[in-house]
Design an enzyme around this catalytic site. Structure first.
Site, PDB file in Angstrom:
ATOM      1  N   THR A  11      47.814 -10.792   9.907  1.00 53.10           N
ATOM      2  CA  THR A  11      47.661 -10.168   8.941  1.00 53.10           C
ATOM      3  C   THR A  11      46.668 -10.749   8.559  1.00 53.10           C
ATOM      4  OG1 THR A  11      48.345 -11.578   8.349  1.00 53.10           O
ATOM      5  CG2 THR A  11      50.080 -10.335   8.208  1.00 53.10           C
ATOM      6  N   TRP A  60      53.980  -6.775 -17.169  1.00 59.24           N
ATOM      7  CA  TRP A  60      53.214  -6.294 -16.638  1.00 59.24           C
ATOM      8  C   TRP A  60      52.450  -4.810 -17.027  1.00 59.24           C
ATOM      9  CZ3 TRP A  60      56.443  -6.776 -11.474  1.00 59.24           C
ATOM     10  CH2 TRP A  60      56.983  -7.677 -11.420  1.00 59.24           C
ATOM     11  N   LYS A  93      49.669  -9.984 -15.864  1.00 62.03           N
ATOM     12  CA  LYS A  93      50.633 -10.293 -16.424  1.00 62.03           C
ATOM     13  C   LYS A  93      50.265 -10.217 -18.134  1.00 62.03           C
ATOM     14  CE  LYS A  93      52.766 -11.949 -12.872  1.00 62.03           C
ATOM     15  NZ  LYS A  93      51.342 -12.860 -12.052  1.00 62.03           N
ATOM     16  N   GLU A 115      52.905  -5.749   9.035  1.00 61.55           N
ATOM     17  CA  GLU A 115      54.429  -5.825   9.715  1.00 61.55           C
ATOM     18  C   GLU A 115      55.477  -4.874   9.600  1.00 61.55           C
ATOM     19  OE1 GLU A 115      52.010  -7.278   7.278  1.00 61.55           O
ATOM     20  OE2 GLU A 115      53.196  -9.635   6.474  1.00 61.55           O
TER      21      GLU A 115
HETATM   22  P1  AMP Z   1      47.533  -5.253   6.224  1.00 60.72           P
HETATM   23  O1  AMP Z   1      48.548  -5.289   6.570  1.00 60.72           O
HETATM   24  O2  AMP Z   1      45.834  -5.291   5.832  1.00 60.72           O
HETATM   25  O3  AMP Z   1      47.833  -2.927   6.314  1.00 60.72           O
HETATM   26  O4  AMP Z   1      47.352  -4.559   4.630  1.00 60.72           O
HETATM   27  C1  AMP Z   1      49.117  -4.518   4.183  1.00 60.72           C
HETATM   28  C2  AMP Z   1      48.831  -4.255   2.628  1.00 60.72           C
HETATM   29  O5  AMP Z   1      47.708  -2.800   2.355  1.00 60.72           O
HETATM   30  C3  AMP Z   1      50.464  -3.331   1.615  1.00 60.72           C
HETATM   31  O6  AMP Z   1      50.960  -4.590   1.063  1.00 60.72           O
HETATM   32  C4  AMP Z   1      49.375  -3.123   1.027  1.00 60.72           C
HETATM   33  O7  AMP Z   1      49.144  -4.247  -0.586  1.00 60.72           O
HETATM   34  C5  AMP Z   1      48.053  -2.647   0.944  1.00 60.72           C
HETATM   35  N1  AMP Z   1      48.429  -1.066   0.961  1.00 60.72           N
HETATM   36  C6  AMP Z   1      48.423  -0.623   2.690  1.00 60.72           C
HETATM   37  N2  AMP Z   1      48.449   1.023   1.758  1.00 60.72           N
HETATM   38  C7  AMP Z   1      47.998   1.239   1.142  1.00 60.72           C
HETATM   39  C8  AMP Z   1      48.437   2.463  -0.012  1.00 60.72           C
HETATM   40  N3  AMP Z   1      48.365   3.348   0.479  1.00 60.72           N
HETATM   41  N4  AMP Z   1      48.431   2.683  -1.347  1.00 60.72           N
HETATM   42  C9  AMP Z   1      47.972   1.129  -2.010  1.00 60.72           C
HETATM   43  N5  AMP Z   1      47.971  -0.057  -1.120  1.00 60.72           N
HETATM   44  C10 AMP Z   1      47.819  -0.405  -0.119  1.00 60.72           C
END
Ligand code: AMP
Length: 544
Positions: A184, A445, A440, A331
């Site tokens: 991650t 929110w 917040k 994930e």
């Molecule tokens: P990663 O594991 O680096 O791909 O990050 C995942 C996170 O990216 C998710 O939990 C979201 O917070 C953010 N994310 C992924 N796709 C989107 C989307 N289309 N719109 C908003 N946030 C996104």
């Protein structure tokens, strides 16, 4: 009564045979560091992937051993995507945008025994040498890297030349064996390892091919701008080999002009990337709308961060290009949801359809979603917010060798995403915020993402991040941090009146700061923690 179907394992090795038999003619194109194009066919790819599998075994790679890659998007990296799992190893893509200390930590934590590295990235890897546990470093040359390598490094092309593809024996792994892993991006705490199985990759690849998802098929010409180290380029290379799509790799050239040139010249039909890339491309196209013929493009997939509605609309109205918004995570392999306009909504106005398309969309088949609030599951009313939880056959059930993150998995078998969402009655998910980015104010929110999207629709604003600032009465209030699109700097009052029609008065930012750029993570997301640190002592007025 039991079903009487074969228990056929879902594994990657048969995909190589399938690609060879059916799609040997299909082209794979890469832009090399010197900007020239390297072309070969799927048949060449399959042969070389088998050579790599043989070579890795000769190097001593045993079943389950991790083999790291530190590489841009190109044909040799694609060979690694298959050659490593077909040597019964585990493909571990390393993020080349990370600090050398993080790369070292991640490679050692994963236990990478061998690392394949681009010659152009040797200067980066050299900063890790001496600290890495890997026994072998193999250099993938495409020209453009240093002429002299540190002692002891192996040459990828020599290894392949010395390997006999005839001696390749397709392994027959258990479908639940590990095939790949990815860490991650670690916006909270240390990066954590996610381990994909053959089965999860195969099911995910099949989903990507579905027409209401990524719609990848044999006729597709696909260009992943999303890096192959970011959730396996969203799993698309596996799908392209499965379906026989043409693949076009941009190598290290991710500037708007190089990408547009490649999209046009290779007649790309589907492409995928994060919003930052598409924003740069939109600006480039706006500056000279006639320059490229992008008429073959069917789908521009955007995900990884929220896509501003004005961007989706800009591509559509000014360039006739179809941007489709998807949500996912490392994930979740990453496909979770995709936002298409359902026929149920055909009667909506154009504007309303853009609003719908800017949501994160509806869950993919085989993925289940729910929103968890403190007092139970949220209703699907499009308003109540809670943390998004997901489960499905390509969703992680735990992290690799890590105590940290154990609380991300619920007792009843769901993964807690950390994304705060609402879900409407039709199942469209809208990400209101990351749990840690939510503002917040007085116990209520405020969605930083919603404000950012609206701010980015202001003509003087190129980019916007909204963060929480401590407030004596309301606990937190929003500060808008913007990058200007030109010379004109809007006042706070102007910005607030731009937002006013769309938000409750108490949502409007209390202050405005102009910066040269918004810091980003290695995968293109706003790094709001840096802004929060920078503005930690920011003084807001304490009256209402
Ligand atoms: P990663 O594991 O680096 O791909 O990050 C995942 C996170 O990216 C998710 O939990 C979201 O917070 C953010 N994310 C992924 N796709 C989107 C989307 N289309 N719109 C908003 N946030 C996104």
């Amino acid at each position: 009564m039991r079903g009487l179907m074969m228990d056929y394992p879902l594994t990657l090795p048969p995909l190589l045979e399938r690609a060879q038999t059916l799609f040997g003619y299909r082209e794979i194109v890469t832009r090399l560091p010197d900007q020239s194009l390297h072309r070969y066919t799927m048949a060449n790819f399959v042969e070389r992937a088998k050579r790599l599998a043989v070579a890795l075994k000769k190097l001593g790679v045993e079943p389950g051993d991790r083999v790291g890659t530190l590489a841009w998007n190109h044909y040799q990296h694609l060979e690694a995507y298959f050659g490593i799992p077909c040597a019964s190893g585990v493909l571990h893509t390393l993020n080349l945008r990370l600090h050398p200390d993080d790369i070292t930590y991640i490679a050692n934590h994963a236990g990478d025994r061998v690392i394949l590295v681009d010659d152009t990235l040797l200067p980066l890897l050299e900063q890790c040498l001496g600290k890495l546990d890997a026994e072998r470093i193999v250099v993938m040359s495409q020209g453009g890297g240093p002429r002299e390598w540190p002692d002891g490094l192996l040459d990828y092309e020599t290894l392949l030349a010395d390997a006999d593809p005839g001696s390749y024996e397709a392994p027959d792994p258990d479908e639940n064996d590990a095939a790949a892993m990815c860490y991650t991006s670690g916006t909270t705490g240390m990066p954590k390892g996610v381990v994909y199985s053959h089965r999860s990759i195969m099911l995910h690849a099949m989903a990507l091919a579905m027409s209401d998802l990524f719609a990848i098929r044999e006729r597709t010409a696909y260009l992943p701008v999303v890096p192959m180290f970011h959730v396996n380029a969203w799993g698309t290379p596996f799908c392209c080999v499965m379906m026989g799509a043409k693949q076009v790799f941009p190598g290290p050239h991710l500037d708007a002009a190089s990408l547009c040139d490649l999209l046009a010249s290779e007649k790309v039909t589907i492409t995928a990337g994060v919003p930052t890339i598409w924003l740069a491309i939109l600006e480039h196209l706006d500056s000279d709308p006639e320059r490229y013929d992008l008429s073959e493009i069917e789908l521009m997939l955007v995900g990884g961060a929220a896509a501003p509605p004005t961007m989706i609309q800009g591509f559509d109205e000014r360039h006739g290009l179809n941007v489709v918004h998807a949500w996912g995570m490392t994930e979740t392999s990453p496909l979770g949801s995709v936002s298409y306009v359902s026929p149920k909504h055909d009667d909506l106005s154009r504007e309303e359809k853009f609003v719908l398309r800017a949501k994160q969309g509806r869950m993919s088949p085989l993925v289940e979603v729910r929103g968890q609030a403190r007092d139970g599951l949220i209703p699907w009313d499009g308003e109540t917010v809670g943390e998004l939880e997901v489960r499905g056959p390509w969703v992680a059930s735990s992290y690799y060798d890590s105590e940290q993150g154990a609380d991300s998995f619920t007792e009843d078998g769901w993964f807690r995403t950390g994304d705060i969402v609402s879900i409407d009655a039709d199942g469209y998910i809208r990400i209101e915020d990351r749990a840690k980015d939510v503002i917040k104010s007085g116990g209520e929110w405020i969605s930083s993402i919603a404000l950012e999207n609206a701010l980015m629709g202001h003509p003087d604003v190129a980019e916007a991040a909204v963060i929480a600032i401590a407030h004596p009465k309301w606990i937190e209030r929003p500060l808008a941090v913007i990058v200007l699109s030109g010379d004109k700097s809007p006042t706070l009052a102007e910005v607030r009146s731009h937002l006013e029609p769309h938000f409750a008065a108490w949502w409007l930012p209390d202050a405005l700061e102009v910066v040269d750029e918004i810091p980003r993570t290695s995968t293109g997301k706003f790094k709001k923690s840096v802004l929060r640190d920078r503005f930690a002592d920011y003084q807001l007025p304490d009256e209402d």
